[in-house]
Design an enzyme around this catalytic site. Sequence first.
Site: not given
Length: 349
Positions: A241-244, A261
Site C-alpha cells: 500500500g501507499h507510503n509503506v 503507512h
Amino acid sequence: MRYRLSELGEKIGAELRGRDFEVEGISSLELAGERELSFVESRAWVAAARRSKAGALMVPPELAGEFPGRSLLICPNVRVALARVARLFFKPAHPAPGISPLAVIEEGADLEEGVSVGPWVFVGAGARIGEGSVLYPGVFVGAGARVGRRCVLYPYVVLYPGVRLADEVVVHAGTVIGADGFGYAQEIRRDGLRHLKIPHFGTVEIGPEVEIGANSCVDRATFGVTRVGAGSKIDNLTQIGHNVEIGEGCIIVAQCGLGGHARLGRYVMLGGQVGIAPGAEIGDGARVAAKSGISGKISPGEEVAGIPAIPARIWRRAAVAFAKLPDMVKDWRRLRTLLSGPEPDGGSK
C-alpha cells in the site's frame, strides 16, 4: 557449462571428499544423473540420496559419513551452496541488446548502452533506462521514470510516471508499480454517501537487487515515498500500500497485503497471505506465520502467528488445544452433571 567438482568446491567454500570429476549440471535427487550434482539438506533426505543416481552430493558436515564411497562436497550451509552452484549453471536467455522497431520511445527518453527493448514497449518522455537493462514486450515505463542498470522487466510490467528502480531489480510479468494508493474521504450528502478520491502526489522507490513476483502491486505514496529496501524479495500477487516502508533483506511470500503507512524493519519474513493493518510496525528480524493478521507493533526478532497475531509459541499451544475442544466440552458436561447431583424429583440436570 561444465565444472570439476574441485572447482565448484573452491567457488562455494566446500570440502571435496571422494573422486573428482567434471560435473555437467545440478538437479534434484530423483532426477540427477551420473554426471550431475545433487544436494541433501537434512537427515530426512538420506534414504532418497542413497537411491539417487547423482554422481556427487552436497551435504552438511554431520551427514558426510552417511555416504561412503560417494563423491561429496561438504558444505556448512547446503542451501546457500545450492543457490551459488545453481547460478553457475543457470544463464537466463534474455533478448540481445537492441531496440525493436515496434517500440515507442518518446523524445527526451534516455536509453544507455546495451539496453534491450522488445516489441510494443513504451518509454515515456524523460524516462531513463540504465545500461544492460532488459524490457520485455509490452512493458510500459511512464514519463520521468528511472530504471537502473541491469534490471529485468518481464512482459507487461507497468511503471507509472516518476517511479524509480535502482540497479539489478527484477520485476516479473504483470506487476504494476506506482498506481494510486487506495485513499478516499467519505462525505455524507443528502443524496447519500460519496467517496472522494485523495490524489496521490508521491512516488515509489525500489532498492537494488529487489525481486518482485508476478501480478503484484506497489502503490505510490500519497505524499513522499513508498519504499522497498535493498535485497528484499516479494512473491507473486502481493499488495504493497501507499507510503509503506520495507527494510532491506525482507522476504514477503505470496498474497500478502500491507496497508498504507505500514513499516517493516530489516530482514522481516512474512508467510503467505499475511495481512498487515495500516500503520502497523514490525521490528527487525521478526517472523510472521502464514495467514496471520498484524496490527500495532511487533518487537524485533519476535515470531508471531494467528489472527490477531500473538507469540507463536502460545499460538501453537492454542492450536493444539483448539483441536481438543469438542472432547473437552463433553468432559465438562459430564463433570457438571456429576457435581450437580440429581434433581429433587429424582431426575438429573
